[in-house]
Design a protein around this motif. Sequence first.
Motif, mmCIF file in Angstrom:
data_model
loop_
_atom_site.group_PDB
_atom_site.id
_atom_site.type_symbol
_atom_site.label_atom_id
_atom_site.label_comp_id
_atom_site.label_asym_id
_atom_site.label_seq_id
_atom_site.Cartn_x
_atom_site.Cartn_y
_atom_site.Cartn_z
ATOM 1 N N ILE A 51 -1.128 7.438 -13.069
ATOM 2 C CA ILE A 51 -0.043 6.931 -13.834
ATOM 3 C C ILE A 51 0.908 7.032 -12.517
ATOM 4 O O ILE A 51 1.845 6.218 -12.098
ATOM 5 N N VAL A 52 0.820 7.814 -11.892
ATOM 6 C CA VAL A 52 1.972 8.538 -10.952
ATOM 7 C C VAL A 52 1.615 8.251 -9.738
ATOM 8 O O VAL A 52 2.527 8.258 -8.823
ATOM 9 N N ILE A 53 -0.048 7.987 -9.202
ATOM 10 C CA ILE A 53 0.063 7.444 -7.225
ATOM 11 C C ILE A 53 0.552 6.754 -7.447
ATOM 12 O O ILE A 53 0.345 7.152 -5.650
ATOM 13 N N ALA A 54 0.428 5.905 -7.887
ATOM 14 C CA ALA A 54 0.950 4.301 -7.060
ATOM 15 C C ALA A 54 2.350 4.830 -6.759
ATOM 16 O O ALA A 54 2.902 4.467 -5.686
ATOM 17 N N PRO A 55 3.562 5.106 -7.849
ATOM 18 C CA PRO A 55 4.737 5.075 -7.023
ATOM 19 C C PRO A 55 5.420 6.244 -6.166
ATOM 20 O O PRO A 55 5.863 6.137 -5.162
ATOM 21 N N ALA A 56 4.017 7.013 -6.930
ATOM 22 C CA ALA A 56 4.466 8.305 -5.226
ATOM 23 C C ALA A 56 3.743 7.752 -3.665
ATOM 24 O O ALA A 56 4.596 7.974 -2.675
ATOM 25 N N VAL A 57 2.601 7.896 -3.806
ATOM 26 C CA VAL A 57 2.734 6.994 -2.225
ATOM 27 C C VAL A 57 3.310 5.958 -1.686
ATOM 28 O O VAL A 57 3.161 5.985 -0.386
ATOM 29 N N LEU A 58 3.827 5.050 -2.285
ATOM 30 C CA LEU A 58 4.689 3.914 -2.328
ATOM 31 C C LEU A 58 5.773 4.235 -0.897
ATOM 32 O O LEU A 58 6.884 3.933 -0.945
ATOM 33 N N LEU A 59 6.071 5.115 -2.057
ATOM 34 C CA LEU A 59 7.752 5.337 -2.092
ATOM 35 C C LEU A 59 7.376 7.155 -0.716
ATOM 36 O O LEU A 59 8.045 6.014 0.236
ATOM 37 N N ALA A 60 6.253 7.498 -0.349
ATOM 38 C CA ALA A 60 6.002 8.445 0.752
ATOM 39 C C ALA A 60 5.599 6.844 1.832
ATOM 40 O O ALA A 60 6.719 7.039 3.153
ATOM 41 N N GLY A 61 4.941 6.208 1.940
ATOM 42 C CA GLY A 61 4.413 4.879 3.167
ATOM 43 C C GLY A 61 6.341 3.981 2.906
ATOM 44 O O GLY A 61 6.690 3.906 4.109
ATOM 45 N N SER A 62 7.316 3.836 1.803
ATOM 46 C CA SER A 62 8.735 3.192 2.056
ATOM 47 C C SER A 62 9.621 4.266 3.326
ATOM 48 O O SER A 62 10.314 3.124 3.634
ATOM 49 N N LEU A 63 8.904 4.879 2.732
ATOM 50 C CA LEU A 63 10.256 6.461 4.039
ATOM 51 C C LEU A 63 9.750 5.714 5.288
ATOM 52 O O LEU A 63 10.935 6.397 5.706
ATOM 53 N N ALA A 64 8.687 5.737 5.319
ATOM 54 C CA ALA A 64 8.055 6.145 7.223
ATOM 55 C C ALA A 64 8.988 5.633 7.537
ATOM 56 O O ALA A 64 9.285 5.243 8.412
ATOM 57 N N VAL A 65 9.288 4.135 6.903
ATOM 58 C CA VAL A 65 9.852 2.908 7.819
ATOM 59 C C VAL A 65 10.898 3.452 8.746
ATOM 60 O O VAL A 65 11.578 2.873 10.025
#
Lengths: 854, 118
Positions: free
Chosen positions: A336-350
Amino acid sequence: MTHGRIERYLISHGDVRGGEARAALNLAAYFFFITFTFYIVKPVKESALISFLSPSWWPYADLVTALLIGFVVALNVRLLDRVPRRTYLTASLLFFMAGTLVFGYVFDVHRAGAVMTPVIDPSGIAFIIWVQAVVPAIWVYAVIAFAFWTDVFVATSVTQFWIAVNDVFDAHQAKRLVGLFVTGGLLGGIAGSAAAALVTFARVLRIEDLLLAAPVPLALAAVTVNLVYAGRQRVDAAVGDGRIGAPARAGVLESFRAVRRSRYLLLLAGMLASAIVAGALINYQFKQVLKSAFESAAERTAFIAVLFLAILAVSTALHLAATGRFLKAYGIRWAIVIAPAVLLAGSLAVFALPAGLLLGWAALVRGGDKLFDNTLCQSVRELLYIPVPADVKYKGKIFIDMFVAKFATGLGAVLFGALYALRQFAYRNDGSMAGTLAVVRETGVLTLAFLALWLVMTRLVYREYPAVLKKDIRRKWASGDEAVARHVDLDLTLQIFNTIQSRERSSTLYYMNLFNLVRRGGLTPDLKELLGIRRDEAKARALDALFDVGGGSFHPGLEEALADEEFRSEVDLVFLLPAYQKVMGERLEGIAGSASEVDRAEAANSLSRMAPTEAALRALGRLLEDPSAEVVLYALMSAAVHRFPGHVPAVVRQLARPATRPEAQSTLAAYGPGVVDALASALRDEAEPLEVRRAIPEVLARIGTQDAADVLVEALARRSEDLEGALVDALFKVRTDRPGVRFRDAEVRPALLGLVRKACDLVLDPPGPEAETRALLDIRVRRAFELLTLLYPREDVVNAYQNIRQGTARTADYSLESLDILLDRELKELLLPLVEDLPAEERRRRLRRALRLK
Amino acid sequence: MAQPHMTIKTREAGKVVIFDVEGEIRRSDAPQATLHSLVESQLDRGKRMVLVDLHGVSFIDSFGIGQILASYTSTQNQGGAFKLCGISQKLLLIFQITMLHKVLEIHEDCDRALESFD
């Protein structure tokens, strides 16, 4: 039931059971045809929006859809309420088939600028003229209507598919089969988007012509959904508990109330909404980058088509290789947690990227969002609905999937539109990648906020999930001790039987026991009647009259005498008199050695009320070794009163005799914590008779202190086969009676795993005939569950065990699901195959894998 | 007069294990294989439906009651069913006074008791 080749393949290679194969296959095919249709319609919609609407209007298009879809949902709910499920799903598909033909016709008219359809009836000429005049005039609205119609198709079809899944399968089945369904959907998407991409690049067909092809997969979807519902009875019979309930019926308001009343559904709605808003904002970031990166609309469309094809291909590969394994290995908790966690990291990368990498970043983050949405998120989301009661789920799911989801899409659109206007993106973005990077970063702040909210919501939902799951898992039977304790005073009962028995042995012993009964308040009128006390009193009173003794009583009422406080005090005082102790001290030794069993029993009984003088304790020690079990019984009761340490060895020895074992256990338990060390020594001493060692754990459990529990755990660690049952039962009793006692994982787990592995060995290498092996396995599994209560919440483990053993198919599946959440990976892998309803070969395969065997 | 010795015979009727007890269940006459140990061995064999026929029992002392209750507890803990039948009127009265009838399922007729397991 006979199975086709594909069904047989699924049964032998997939986690699909015999009775489920056909329905599962039909549902997977149903999902395939829906997604196939969607992915050949979607490029048409995207192409139309890009060509005829400015990108700055996209949020408004989304908003219009979000606002209007509520009415469609209301209609959908009303129809679901009034039309049988099978009829409704079929009618929906026919409606969408008709819709694709109508829009195909309109697109065709717009492209050609003329009605090409042959008209046989001359009156149709008026219609031709009308269409040719109207279509160009309303073309923009037709495009928006088509986009809206596409969204309606997706929203209703996917929801209807999962409703069909929930109609046919329960939680645990769905969890096993969800991979198959999602695979069907992904393959349909790949096939559909591949067809669309082929059209885009090879120009085999005009893109609008795809609309005319769409009714074909929709017709096939209608066939499969009818096969699913036609086979419902067979699935039901295979499952055996009538799990397919009557379809729930609900209005829009009722659906809303269902969500509002359930904290869990509210949290689910919140989680879904935050995910959708975050996804919408990621999509706007993606579109802004695309707008700058491509000048040509055709190139942009081609990029989108290829990206979606790639997303689906990777989704399918990931799904086939990882989703099921991930869910099995880590459960919903981490899935349940993997998608928001990965997307959060990806969005921070911008915030750290150069403008040159922006297109790649946008494709990865947007692709990642869709990737998770297609695989893990979709599976997890549907699994989270499963434990909700069927009627609430039905109502809540419709509201969340349609109203909440569209509200979130609208919110995303409003937020982006507001940001776009307030931060003047239109003026600040000069079309360069550097200008776009700044705009994307500002949008990214909002995206990050919603991703963080999504992450928080996942934790809240997961915290609530086990409680929702456990609501349906109730105790199937009370423990024997609980049932006895609820109705019976066990000590009093045994004393009553002792009294009845002593009546025929000795009047002294009988009166002693009666006296004890009265002191306990146990001499009820019924018991007096049974013992004949009333008849004796009547006889005595008759004699009073005969002898004419006036007002005095010749034979005072026994009851009154025994119950009289003064009488009881006098008896107690007699026992305390120094003269009595002196005289009895001299006599006791002789009585203890008397040839008369009755004399010895009377002495053993009276010792309980005597002062613990040296002579009395010495005599009691001798009586504890008496050959008569009846004498020992009374001696043990007296020993329990005095609790003299010197008597412990003699009491322990009585554990070996079946006739005195229960009382010896009670006596030792009465000694309390002071006797734990002596019991621990006897338990460790292999020279002690096995019967004695087997009886000790029960005593330690009754003492129930932390030290006693530690002795039991230490003994269990020595892995003695002979003591295993007694030790596990005792530890379970400690856990039941003394919730405050702590058990250390490091000390219990090795023994628990050892026990479970022995159970696995029984399956992999049966020691005897099937029935015998089954019985041995049942014992091991029960013991494993009893030990699990030391490490996990007792109620949860007991309820799960009882429902697996004697629950319905549904509660058994819920129990397995709750264990799946509760237990760690190693225990799950070893224990669940032992209790799941699996084909024998599958059970052995999973156990071999869990034990790392070839 | 010598006390009649207790004997326990075990037989099966479908899924039900029946223990035919005869004589007096007394502490002084307790065999090494007690009723409880016999019931436990049947539970270990996977038999969880137990009927104890007390037709031939003339007397039960506290040891006998302890054995019956221990057998009931063990069976109940495993989700099984433990029943008594053929109990004498006097014994039934004692069971009622001590509230044991609230815990133990007692049938006058053993055939009915057997049917009640279905």
